[in-house]
Design a protein around this motif. Structure first.
Motif, PDB file in Angstrom:
ATOM      1  N   ILE A 128       0.846  -1.199   0.000  1.00  0.00           N
ATOM      2  CA  ILE A 128       0.000   0.000   0.000  1.00  0.00           C
ATOM      3  C   ILE A 128       0.879   1.246   0.000  1.00  0.00           C
ATOM      4  CG2 ILE A 128      -1.694   1.314   1.316  1.00  0.00           C
ATOM      5  CD1 ILE A 128      -2.823  -1.281   2.335  1.00  0.00           C
ATOM      6  N   GLY A 129       1.909   1.228   0.841  1.00  0.00           N
ATOM      7  CA  GLY A 129       2.708   2.423   1.055  1.00  0.00           C
ATOM      8  C   GLY A 129       3.499   2.872  -0.160  1.00  0.00           C
ATOM      9  N   LEU A 130       4.029   1.941  -0.937  1.00  0.00           N
ATOM     10  CA  LEU A 130       4.858   2.350  -2.080  1.00  0.00           C
ATOM     11  C   LEU A 130       4.065   3.145  -3.113  1.00  0.00           C
ATOM     12  CD1 LEU A 130       7.446  -0.382  -3.090  1.00  0.00           C
ATOM     13  CD2 LEU A 130       7.817   1.923  -2.234  1.00  0.00           C
ATOM     14  N   PRO A 131       2.996   2.567  -3.720  1.00  0.00           N
ATOM     15  CA  PRO A 131       2.265   3.354  -4.714  1.00  0.00           C
ATOM     16  C   PRO A 131       1.603   4.590  -4.107  1.00  0.00           C
ATOM     17  CG  PRO A 131       1.162   1.257  -4.325  1.00  0.00           C
ATOM     18  CD  PRO A 131       2.476   1.201  -3.632  1.00  0.00           C
ATOM     19  N   TYR A 132       1.169   4.505  -2.853  1.00  0.00           N
ATOM     20  CA  TYR A 132       0.517   5.671  -2.243  1.00  0.00           C
ATOM     21  C   TYR A 132       1.523   6.787  -2.025  1.00  0.00           C
ATOM     22  CZ  TYR A 132      -4.033   3.535  -1.542  1.00  0.00           C
ATOM     23  OH  TYR A 132      -5.265   2.990  -1.748  1.00  0.00           O
ATOM     24  N   GLY A 133       2.730   6.423  -1.608  1.00  0.00           N
ATOM     25  CA  GLY A 133       3.752   7.433  -1.419  1.00  0.00           C
ATOM     26  C   GLY A 133       4.031   8.177  -2.710  1.00  0.00           C
ATOM     27  N   ALA A 134       4.104   7.415  -3.817  1.00  0.00           N
ATOM     28  CA  ALA A 134       4.357   8.042  -5.114  1.00  0.00           C
ATOM     29  C   ALA A 134       3.218   8.984  -5.478  1.00  0.00           C
ATOM     30  CB  ALA A 134       4.538   6.969  -6.178  1.00  0.00           C
ATOM     31  N   THR A 135       1.999   8.594  -5.138  1.00  0.00           N
ATOM     32  CA  THR A 135       0.866   9.469  -5.431  1.00  0.00           C
ATOM     33  C   THR A 135       0.921  10.719  -4.554  1.00  0.00           C
ATOM     34  OG1 THR A 135      -0.350   7.436  -5.761  1.00  0.00           O
ATOM     35  CG2 THR A 135      -1.624   9.461  -5.746  1.00  0.00           C
ATOM     36  N   PHE A 136       1.250  10.530  -3.284  1.00  0.00           N
ATOM     37  CA  PHE A 136       1.372  11.688  -2.392  1.00  0.00           C
ATOM     38  C   PHE A 136       2.392  12.671  -2.945  1.00  0.00           C
ATOM     39  CE2 PHE A 136      -0.078   8.943   1.343  1.00  0.00           C
ATOM     40  CZ  PHE A 136      -1.327   9.534   1.370  1.00  0.00           C
ATOM     41  N   ALA A 137       3.531  12.136  -3.379  1.00  0.00           N
ATOM     42  CA  ALA A 137       4.585  13.004  -3.881  1.00  0.00           C
ATOM     43  C   ALA A 137       4.039  13.897  -4.988  1.00  0.00           C
ATOM     44  CB  ALA A 137       5.758  12.172  -4.384  1.00  0.00           C
ATOM     45  N   ARG A 138       3.310  13.296  -5.912  1.00  0.00           N
ATOM     46  CA  ARG A 138       2.830  14.081  -7.044  1.00  0.00           C
ATOM     47  C   ARG A 138       1.741  15.062  -6.624  1.00  0.00           C
ATOM     48  NH1 ARG A 138      -0.707  11.930 -11.971  1.00  0.00           N
ATOM     49  NH2 ARG A 138      -1.818  13.891 -12.199  1.00  0.00           N
ATOM     50  N   VAL A 139       0.781  14.578  -5.852  1.00  0.00           N
ATOM     51  CA  VAL A 139      -0.349  15.450  -5.513  1.00  0.00           C
ATOM     52  C   VAL A 139       0.099  16.596  -4.612  1.00  0.00           C
ATOM     53  CG1 VAL A 139      -2.558  15.531  -4.332  1.00  0.00           C
ATOM     54  CG2 VAL A 139      -2.047  13.660  -5.874  1.00  0.00           C
ATOM     55  N   PHE A 140       0.954  16.316  -3.631  1.00  0.00           N
ATOM     56  CA  PHE A 140       1.446  17.380  -2.763  1.00  0.00           C
ATOM     57  C   PHE A 140       2.226  18.394  -3.578  1.00  0.00           C
ATOM     58  CE2 PHE A 140       1.570  14.640   1.357  1.00  0.00           C
ATOM     59  CZ  PHE A 140       0.192  14.556   1.297  1.00  0.00           C
ATOM     60  N   HIS A 141       2.998  17.896  -4.526  1.00  0.00           N
ATOM     61  CA  HIS A 141       3.740  18.805  -5.389  1.00  0.00           C
ATOM     62  C   HIS A 141       2.782  19.722  -6.128  1.00  0.00           C
ATOM     63  CE1 HIS A 141       6.698  20.152  -8.305  1.00  0.00           C
ATOM     64  NE2 HIS A 141       5.848  19.827  -9.256  1.00  0.00           N
ATOM     65  N   ASP A 142       1.702  19.128  -6.693  1.00  0.00           N
ATOM     66  CA  ASP A 142       0.712  19.927  -7.415  1.00  0.00           C
ATOM     67  C   ASP A 142       0.055  20.947  -6.490  1.00  0.00           C
ATOM     68  OD1 ASP A 142       1.303  18.484  -9.592  1.00  0.00           O
ATOM     69  OD2 ASP A 142      -0.597  17.385  -9.726  1.00  0.00           O
ATOM     70  N   ILE A 143      -0.267  20.505  -5.284  1.00  0.00           N
ATOM     71  CA  ILE A 143      -0.942  21.417  -4.356  1.00  0.00           C
ATOM     72  C   ILE A 143       0.004  22.551  -3.956  1.00  0.00           C
ATOM     73  CG2 ILE A 143      -1.982  21.622  -2.067  1.00  0.00           C
ATOM     74  CD1 ILE A 143      -3.001  18.798  -2.313  1.00  0.00           C
ATOM     75  N   LEU A 144       1.277  22.194  -3.716  1.00  0.00           N
ATOM     76  CA  LEU A 144       2.260  23.218  -3.323  1.00  0.00           C
ATOM     77  C   LEU A 144       2.431  24.258  -4.419  1.00  0.00           C
ATOM     78  CD1 LEU A 144       5.136  21.349  -1.487  1.00  0.00           C
ATOM     79  CD2 LEU A 144       3.734  23.216  -0.620  1.00  0.00           C
ATOM     80  N   LEU A 145       2.372  23.785  -5.671  1.00  0.00           N
ATOM     81  CA  LEU A 145       2.542  24.708  -6.785  1.00  0.00           C
ATOM     82  C   LEU A 145       1.467  25.780  -6.771  1.00  0.00           C
ATOM     83  CD1 LEU A 145       3.520  22.725  -9.989  1.00  0.00           C
ATOM     84  CD2 LEU A 145       4.855  24.326  -8.640  1.00  0.00           C
ATOM     85  N   GLN A 146       0.280  25.403  -6.311  1.00  0.00           N
ATOM     86  CA  GLN A 146      -0.824  26.355  -6.342  1.00  0.00           C
ATOM     87  C   GLN A 146      -0.828  27.293  -5.131  1.00  0.00           C
ATOM     88  OE1 GLN A 146      -4.221  23.832  -6.492  1.00  0.00           O
ATOM     89  NE2 GLN A 146      -3.494  22.809  -8.341  1.00  0.00           N
ATOM     90  N   SER A 147       0.034  26.978  -4.162  1.00  0.00           N
ATOM     91  CA  SER A 147      -0.034  27.812  -2.965  1.00  0.00           C
ATOM     92  C   SER A 147       0.559  29.183  -3.281  1.00  0.00           C
ATOM     93  CB  SER A 147       0.751  27.148  -1.829  1.00  0.00           C
ATOM     94  OG  SER A 147       2.127  27.341  -2.028  1.00  0.00           O
ATOM     95  N   PRO A 148      -0.035  30.228  -2.703  1.00  0.00           N
ATOM     96  CA  PRO A 148       0.457  31.579  -2.977  1.00  0.00           C
ATOM     97  C   PRO A 148       1.871  31.764  -2.428  1.00  0.00           C
ATOM     98  CG  PRO A 148      -1.235  31.583  -1.262  1.00  0.00           C
ATOM     99  CD  PRO A 148      -1.189  30.208  -1.820  1.00  0.00           C
TER     100      PRO A 148
END
Lengths: 510, 284
Positions: A128-148
């Motif tokens: 569970i942790g491996l693919p989820y970690g990879a997803t977290f990495a991408r989604v958090f990156h996307d969310i961070l990009l949008q932060s002011p």
């Protein structure tokens, strides 16, 4: 092809293309209905659901707790390695590595780790942790990009890097990040149950056995418990309790069986190598003959398993995508209180919850009984599950949609007033789910539909690890290529429109 | 390169320190009725504990391949395997040996069952299956896959893919019966004991599905002991296991497998299975 029809807008074009492609795929796919008298078995199943037997399963509470505990520990492990990586996700190497990890279904990860760690909790948590970690990495990156970024600029001179980062960037996005983690926890519960299908001690272990062996009273009870578990997540999963759960999960883990180092070493250095490379002691032994048998081996695998598997996987995923679209549009209409009124929308809401919580495997199983062993049951199962999920997420938006004063509450009014407002979001979600659908075809391989998952499962059950790994590599490549192509197509044609849709898609996901 | 190997080995060897705890672990999947697996086999564990004088634990597994993996990784030292999975396991862990088999396993057989619409008449000679649809059981089952596939290919002289218009793997003997009865497949191969239990329990509609052919006898399920148990649990431990298994007389315990009694077995008994598996390309 729509150039001469200027009155057909962008979304009409996209939808029509999707349906055209899917219709072609449907034509080539194996969708024969073969079943002469399924009703006897169907009657037994219905009886099972009418009179579920909650006491037939041994160690039931333990199984439910392990489902939660594997999900929780998996998500925590995913966060531990995924969150830091999100900071360096713009690095191309990191992004590729994450994409590769993500593109392999939890079940395959688990099958792989099963060979290394055996029936150990490590297998489940890593899977569970491996693919989820990879997803977290991408989604958090996307969310961070949008932060002011303005806060960072207003910080006093000399503020240290860490404080700048946490105060200036993270604090802006903490709410969406927490919400996303919560959403992933729900997904992890489902994954955790699914891992039971291959032997982890979660609900899926008993669920699969019960359905496979025709103990429908037991199976129905387990399914209901599982849906209730997911449906009541907001009741029992309070932020404060998570720490308690976490500690409890650590302490109640099934005992970790010892891993024999020498065997693990043999697995890495021998078992997973192609037959031609096994039993070689030094690099210098690799000569023309070895290379030739190596290339023959991979060519055979490509022609006999990888390509046919890929074709089936793609056909299955594309048709399911179009069907999911239909179900999502219909479902979000029915569930919208603007169209159907309070009562029907409430009932539809409940149905959507049930449908999206049922693992696709169970749907496929039931449809297989009714329609026979073609690809049709898998298509319907994928479409139902994903369509219901998209509808559920879309309806949250449509319920807050503002309608004009002319809105008449009928289907024409809905199509004119509401649908255009929610449609971009719906389509965004749909395309975002394509990646997921493609991965999920894996499960049907285990049910016997000749997708890539089928051949990977065969590789593991014939103890040909090299074959299984080779095909897992093919799966990962296929997913990545599809991802790149779909992104190119979407951004080239639409630019901003889709990025808005995707933005709202991630937002709606929360 | 050398250094890297050494470092890896050193790291890996730290993992194996906990392998010294002396709990004797076994696994088993019965060929029918997998419900209440743990409850049933924990009774067997208690029996073995009493006979062997060491702590015995049962590990539930889902599939033959999971059982083989656990055996290979030394997470179980004794396993109740099917014919094929036993062969696979003993090839992976040289020195392991089959010690006992069910009385019934000396002459096991598969039944071919057909839906009435296939118009196949029960017969002693091999039926003409060309152009029909067919389902095996689980991919690594001996009676549901290996032997049926072998008999099909030998009798019809071509690969099973070329015989049938559609081949499935139902995953389980009882599923095979259900699917053939529902007409999802015209013909299926099933473990004869599972079929007979289903007929006894009245869960089969003999108007719709019936046996059309039965295979010659072959050896099937067996208990396999991992190499090195004598070293870990003391000399003569393997003989003790063998005696305990052969001495299992309690019908309640035997019912879990389900077998009448256990009789001695040895690796050589399973040579036919190994050569058949090689012939149809399931092992190299």
């Amino acid at each position: 092809m729509f150039k001469s029809l200027p009155f057909i807008g962008y979304w009409q074009k996209t939808t029509l293309s999707l349906w055209l492609i899917a219709a072609q795929c449907f034509y080539f796919a194996d969708t024969e209905i073969i079943s002469l008298d399924p009703w006897n078995e169907f009657r037994l199943m219905v009886e099972g659901f009418i009179r579920p037997d909650f006491f037939a399963t041994e160690y039931l509470l333990e199984a439910m707790w392990q489902t939660v505990s594997f999900a929780l520990l998996g998500v925590v492990f995913g966060l531990l390695w995924g969150a830091p990586l999100s900071l360096v996700y713009s690095n191309r190497f990191v992004a590729t590595l994450c994409a590769l990890t993500r593109s392999i279904h939890e079940i395959f990860w688990a099958l792989l780790f099963l060979q290394i760690f055996g029936l150990s909790p490590i297998t489940g948590i890593l899977a569970i942790g491996l693919p989820y970690g990879a997803t977290f990495a991408r989604v958090f990156h996307d969310i961070l990009l949008q932060s002011p970024k303005t806060t960072v600029q207003t910080l006093p001179y000399g503020t240290d890097k860490v404080s700048r980062y946490f105060y200036g960037r993270i604090s802006h996005v903490l709410v969406p990040i927490m919400a996303y983690i919560r959403y992933r926890f729900e997904c992890a519960l489902r994954s955790s149950a699914v891992l039971g299908f291959i032997g982890m001690p979660t609900l899926g272990f008993y669920l699969e056995t019960a359905f496979r062996q025709g103990h429908y009273h037991e199976g129905a009870a387990l399914l209901m418990l599982f849906i209730a578990l997911i449906g009541t997540i907001s009741l029992w999963c309070r932020p404060r309790l998570i720490a308690v759960y976490f500690v409890a999960a650590l302490f109640t883990l099934p005992s970790i069986p010892p891993v024999d180092g020498a065997l693990l070493w043999r697995f890495i250095t021998q078992d997973i190598l192609p037959p031609a490379l096994q039993n070689l002691s030094t690099w210098s032994q690799i000569d023309l003959g070895v290379m030739k048998s190596l290339s023959n081996w991979s060519l055979d695998l490509l022609v006999e398993q990888a390509f046919p598997g890929m074709i089936v996987t793609l056909l299955l995923a594309l048709v399911s995508l179009a069907m999911a679209h239909g179900i999502a549009v219909a479902g979000s209409g029915l569930a919208s209180s603007l169209l159907t009124g309070r009562f029907i929308s409430k009932v539809t809401h409940a149905c959507l919850l049930v449908i999206r919580s049922v693992p696709e495997y169970i749907f496929a199983f039931i449809f297989m009984m009714l329609l026979g062993p073609s690809m049709l049951p898998a298509m319907l199962a994928l479409a139902l599950h994903n369509g219901a999920l998209i509808a559920y997420l879309t309806v949250r938006q449509s319920d807050t949609t503002q309608v004009g004063p002319h809105y008449n509450g009928r289907i024409d009014g809905y199509c004119y007033d509401v649908l255009p407002q929610i449609y971009p979001n719906l389509m965004g979600l749909l395309f975002y789910r394509f990646e997921v659908i493609l991965r999920e075809t894996a499960i049907f391989g285990i049910l016997g539909i000749a997708s890539l998952g089928f051949y990977i499962d065969s590789g593991f059950s014939e103890i040909r690890y090299s074959t299984a790994l080779f095909l897992m590599g093919c799966t990962a490549l296929l997913n990545i290529v599809v991802d790149i192509i779909s992104r190119r197509l979407l951004t080239a044609n639409t630019g901003t429109q889709i990025s808005c849709a995707r933005d709202s898609a991630t937002r709606a996901d929360r | 390169m050398r250094l890297l190997h050494m470092v890896c080995l050193a790291l890996l060897s730290t993992l194996s320190t906990s392998a010294l705890s002396a709990v004797f672990t076994f696994t088993a999947i019965p060929d029918e009725n997998e419900s209440q697996l743990r409850t049933r086999f924990e009774k067997v564990a208690l029996y073995l504990e009493k006979e062997l004088g060491v702590e015995v634990k049962y590990v539930p597994v889902k599939s033959y391949s999971a059982a083989v993996t656990a055996f290979r990784n030394n997470q179980v030292q004794l396993a109740w395997f099917g014919g094929l999975s036993g062969v696979q396991a003993r090839r992976l862990v040289p020195g392991s040996s089959a010690v006992a088999q069910g009385n019934e396993d000396q002459f096991f057989k598969s039944y071919f069952i057909a839906h009435k619409s296939a118009d196949l008449i029960p017969s002693d000679s091999f039926p003409n299956l060309n152009g029909l649809t067919f389902t095996f059981g689980s991919k690594s089952s001996t009676s549901g896959r290996l032997m049926p596939q072998f008999f099909i290919e030998r009798n019809l002289g071509k690969k099973s893919e070329d015989v049938f218009t559609r081949i499935g793997f139902s995953g389980d003997h009882s599923r095979t019966i259900t699917q053939v009865q529902a007409g999802a497949y015209q013909v299926g191969a099933v473990n004869y004991k599972v079929w007979e239990t289903a007929v006894e329990n009245g869960t089969v509609d003999l108007e719709k599905v019936n046996v059309i052919w039965q295979s010659p006898a072959y050896p099937d399920y067996q208990w396999t002991v991992r190499e090195g148990v004598d070293k870990k649990f003391g000399a003569g431990f393997k003989a003790k296991i063998e005696a305990a298994l052969l001495g299992m007389k309690d019908p309640d315990l035997l019912k879990s497998f389900p077998r009448h009694s256990f009789v001695p077995a040895e690796n050589a008994d399973y040579e036919p299975i190994e050569s058949v598996a090689k012939a149809i390309g399931l092992i190299d």
